[in-house]
Design a protein around this motif. Structure first.
Motif, mmCIF file in Angstrom:
data_model
loop_
_atom_site.group_PDB
_atom_site.id
_atom_site.type_symbol
_atom_site.label_atom_id
_atom_site.label_comp_id
_atom_site.label_asym_id
_atom_site.label_seq_id
_atom_site.Cartn_x
_atom_site.Cartn_y
_atom_site.Cartn_z
ATOM 1 N N GLY A 15 0.859 -1.164 -0.068
ATOM 2 C CA GLY A 15 0.147 0.107 -0.005
ATOM 3 C C GLY A 15 0.766 1.234 0.034
ATOM 4 O O GLY A 15 0.476 2.159 -0.534
ATOM 5 N N PHE A 16 1.880 1.192 0.876
ATOM 6 C CA PHE A 16 2.711 2.400 0.860
ATOM 7 C C PHE A 16 3.505 2.570 -0.436
ATOM 8 O O PHE A 16 3.430 3.698 -0.952
ATOM 9 C CB PHE A 16 3.850 2.297 2.013
ATOM 10 N N ALA A 17 4.087 1.536 -0.850
ATOM 11 C CA ALA A 17 4.698 1.699 -2.240
ATOM 12 C C ALA A 17 3.500 2.038 -3.430
ATOM 13 O O ALA A 17 4.079 3.011 -4.470
ATOM 14 C CB ALA A 17 5.366 0.313 -2.775
ATOM 15 N N THR A 18 2.547 1.617 -3.548
ATOM 16 C CA THR A 18 1.365 2.228 -4.439
ATOM 17 C C THR A 18 1.332 3.566 -4.260
ATOM 18 O O THR A 18 1.322 4.261 -5.384
ATOM 19 C CB THR A 18 0.204 1.261 -4.228
ATOM 20 N N GLY A 19 1.058 4.105 -3.051
ATOM 21 C CA GLY A 19 0.905 5.592 -2.954
ATOM 22 C C GLY A 19 2.019 6.444 -3.447
ATOM 23 O O GLY A 19 1.868 7.393 -4.102
ATOM 24 N N ALA A 20 3.121 5.882 -2.945
ATOM 25 C CA ALA A 20 4.405 6.610 -3.323
ATOM 26 C C ALA A 20 4.661 6.417 -4.813
ATOM 27 O O ALA A 20 5.212 7.533 -5.323
ATOM 28 C CB ALA A 20 5.505 5.964 -2.644
ATOM 29 N N ARG A 56 -2.405 13.382 -4.664
ATOM 30 C CA ARG A 56 -1.634 12.955 -3.585
ATOM 31 C C ARG A 56 -2.667 12.258 -2.562
ATOM 32 O O ARG A 56 -2.814 11.209 -2.046
ATOM 33 C CB ARG A 56 -0.849 13.752 -2.867
ATOM 34 N N PHE A 57 -3.735 12.943 -2.246
ATOM 35 C CA PHE A 57 -4.921 12.445 -1.433
ATOM 36 C C PHE A 57 -5.554 11.228 -1.887
ATOM 37 O O PHE A 57 -5.756 9.895 -1.453
ATOM 38 C CB PHE A 57 -6.106 13.503 -1.281
ATOM 39 N N VAL A 58 -5.996 11.129 -3.110
ATOM 40 C CA VAL A 58 -6.674 10.175 -3.937
ATOM 41 C C VAL A 58 -5.294 8.864 -4.057
ATOM 42 O O VAL A 58 -5.836 7.827 -3.598
ATOM 43 C CB VAL A 58 -6.861 10.147 -5.309
ATOM 44 N N PHE A 59 -4.403 9.149 -4.308
ATOM 45 C CA PHE A 59 -3.162 8.054 -4.373
ATOM 46 C C PHE A 59 -3.003 7.646 -2.883
ATOM 47 O O PHE A 59 -2.834 6.423 -2.707
ATOM 48 C CB PHE A 59 -1.900 8.608 -4.651
ATOM 49 N N ASN A 60 -2.961 8.202 -1.793
ATOM 50 C CA ASN A 60 -3.086 7.854 -0.278
ATOM 51 C C ASN A 60 -4.151 6.754 -0.144
ATOM 52 O O ASN A 60 -3.734 5.855 0.528
ATOM 53 C CB ASN A 60 -2.969 9.097 0.526
ATOM 54 N N VAL A 61 -5.408 7.402 -0.435
ATOM 55 C CA VAL A 61 -6.535 6.486 -0.014
ATOM 56 C C VAL A 61 -6.396 5.224 -0.962
ATOM 57 O O VAL A 61 -6.719 4.162 -0.349
ATOM 58 C CB VAL A 61 -7.719 7.251 -0.650
ATOM 59 N N THR A 62 -5.833 5.294 -2.343
ATOM 60 C CA THR A 62 -5.688 4.101 -3.089
ATOM 61 C C THR A 62 -4.805 3.139 -2.326
ATOM 62 O O THR A 62 -5.248 1.934 -2.125
ATOM 63 C CB THR A 62 -5.226 4.344 -4.534
ATOM 64 N N GLY A 63 -3.693 3.538 -1.778
ATOM 65 C CA GLY A 63 -2.578 2.730 -1.293
ATOM 66 C C GLY A 63 -3.105 2.206 0.139
ATOM 67 O O GLY A 63 -2.822 0.782 0.232
ATOM 68 N N CYS A 64 -3.956 2.948 0.800
ATOM 69 C CA CYS A 64 -4.486 2.639 1.875
ATOM 70 C C CYS A 64 -5.656 1.513 1.955
ATOM 71 O O CYS A 64 -5.785 0.517 2.614
ATOM 72 C CB CYS A 64 -4.868 3.589 2.884
ATOM 73 N N TYR A 65 -6.433 1.839 1.019
ATOM 74 C CA TYR A 65 -7.359 0.637 0.514
ATOM 75 C C TYR A 65 -6.846 -0.680 0.060
ATOM 76 O O TYR A 65 -7.246 -1.665 0.472
ATOM 77 C CB TYR A 65 -8.114 1.133 -0.665
ATOM 78 N N LEU A 66 -5.929 -0.577 -0.587
ATOM 79 C CA LEU A 66 -4.858 -2.003 -1.064
ATOM 80 C C LEU A 66 -4.401 -2.627 0.245
ATOM 81 O O LEU A 66 -4.498 -3.576 0.426
ATOM 82 C CB LEU A 66 -3.762 -1.628 -2.079
ATOM 83 N N THR A 67 -3.957 -1.543 1.204
ATOM 84 C CA THR A 67 -3.266 -2.272 2.316
ATOM 85 C C THR A 67 -4.316 -2.929 3.058
ATOM 86 O O THR A 67 -4.223 -4.233 3.629
ATOM 87 C CB THR A 67 -2.551 -1.447 3.349
ATOM 88 N N ALA A 68 -5.614 -2.511 3.332
ATOM 89 C CA ALA A 68 -6.572 -2.978 3.841
ATOM 90 C C ALA A 68 -6.973 -4.271 3.290
ATOM 91 O O ALA A 68 -7.525 -5.193 4.037
ATOM 92 C CB ALA A 68 -7.975 -1.905 4.235
ATOM 93 N N ARG A 69 -7.124 -4.223 2.038
ATOM 94 C CA ARG A 69 -7.598 -5.183 1.274
ATOM 95 C C ARG A 69 -6.551 -6.514 1.268
ATOM 96 O O ARG A 69 -7.021 -7.657 1.411
ATOM 97 C CB ARG A 69 -7.547 -4.882 -0.375
ATOM 98 N N LEU A 70 -5.314 -6.362 1.333
ATOM 99 C CA LEU A 70 -4.241 -7.375 1.391
ATOM 100 C C LEU A 70 -4.245 -7.838 2.968
ATOM 101 O O LEU A 70 -3.617 -8.728 3.227
ATOM 102 C CB LEU A 70 -3.051 -6.811 0.979
#
Length: 135
Positions: A15-20, A56-70
């Motif tokens: 998730g972190f890598a996705t957002g970054a 950046r907000f959208v990408f952070n949400v996306t990364g955190c969504y992925l983290t929650a999913r995984l």
């Protein structure tokens, strides 16, 4: 237990890598198209600064969504861990780059880390609940 820990670490890293990666990629594209310059970001228009904050907000949400999913369990906790890490890194980045951007940008990036993490986790929980209801 060790397998669960590794899955948790992997979820957070993914998730972190996705957002970054998305943020750095968008910054790169904005620079390559001469829409903004990180060297003179402070001189950018309000519209460009708002655009950067928004993606950046959208990408952070996306990364955190992925983290929650995984996450193997406690998806919101995993998403919020990224929010905490993001807040710390945003503070360090703001201190190091304070003179490169307007203060409002630096402060917004710091203060949006936890809300975007919460939203990413919440979106996952909402979609996961819908998926379970359909089964």
């Amino acid at each position: 237990m060790a397998n669960k820990t590794l899955k948790s670490i992997g979820a957070i890293l993914a998730g972190f890598a996705t957002g970054a990666v998305l943020s750095v990629g968008a910054d790169f594209l904005m620079e390559q198209t001469n829409m903004m310059s990180m060297e003179n970001f402070k001189q950018s228009s309000a519209a460009i600064i708002l655009t950067v904050i928004l993606y950046r907000f959208v990408f952070n949400v996306t990364g955190c969504y992925l983290t929650a999913r995984l996450a193997p369990d406690k998806p919101m906790k995993h998403a919020l861990i990224i929010g905490i890490i993001g807040t710390v890194l945003s503070i360090l980045g703001a201190v190091a780059m304070w003179d490169k951007a307007i203060p409002a940008y630096n402060l917004t990036i710091i203060f949006m880390s936890l809300p975007s993490a919460w939203l990413g986790g919440k979106l996952f929980l909402a979609t996961a609940g819908n998926a379970e209801a359909k089964q």
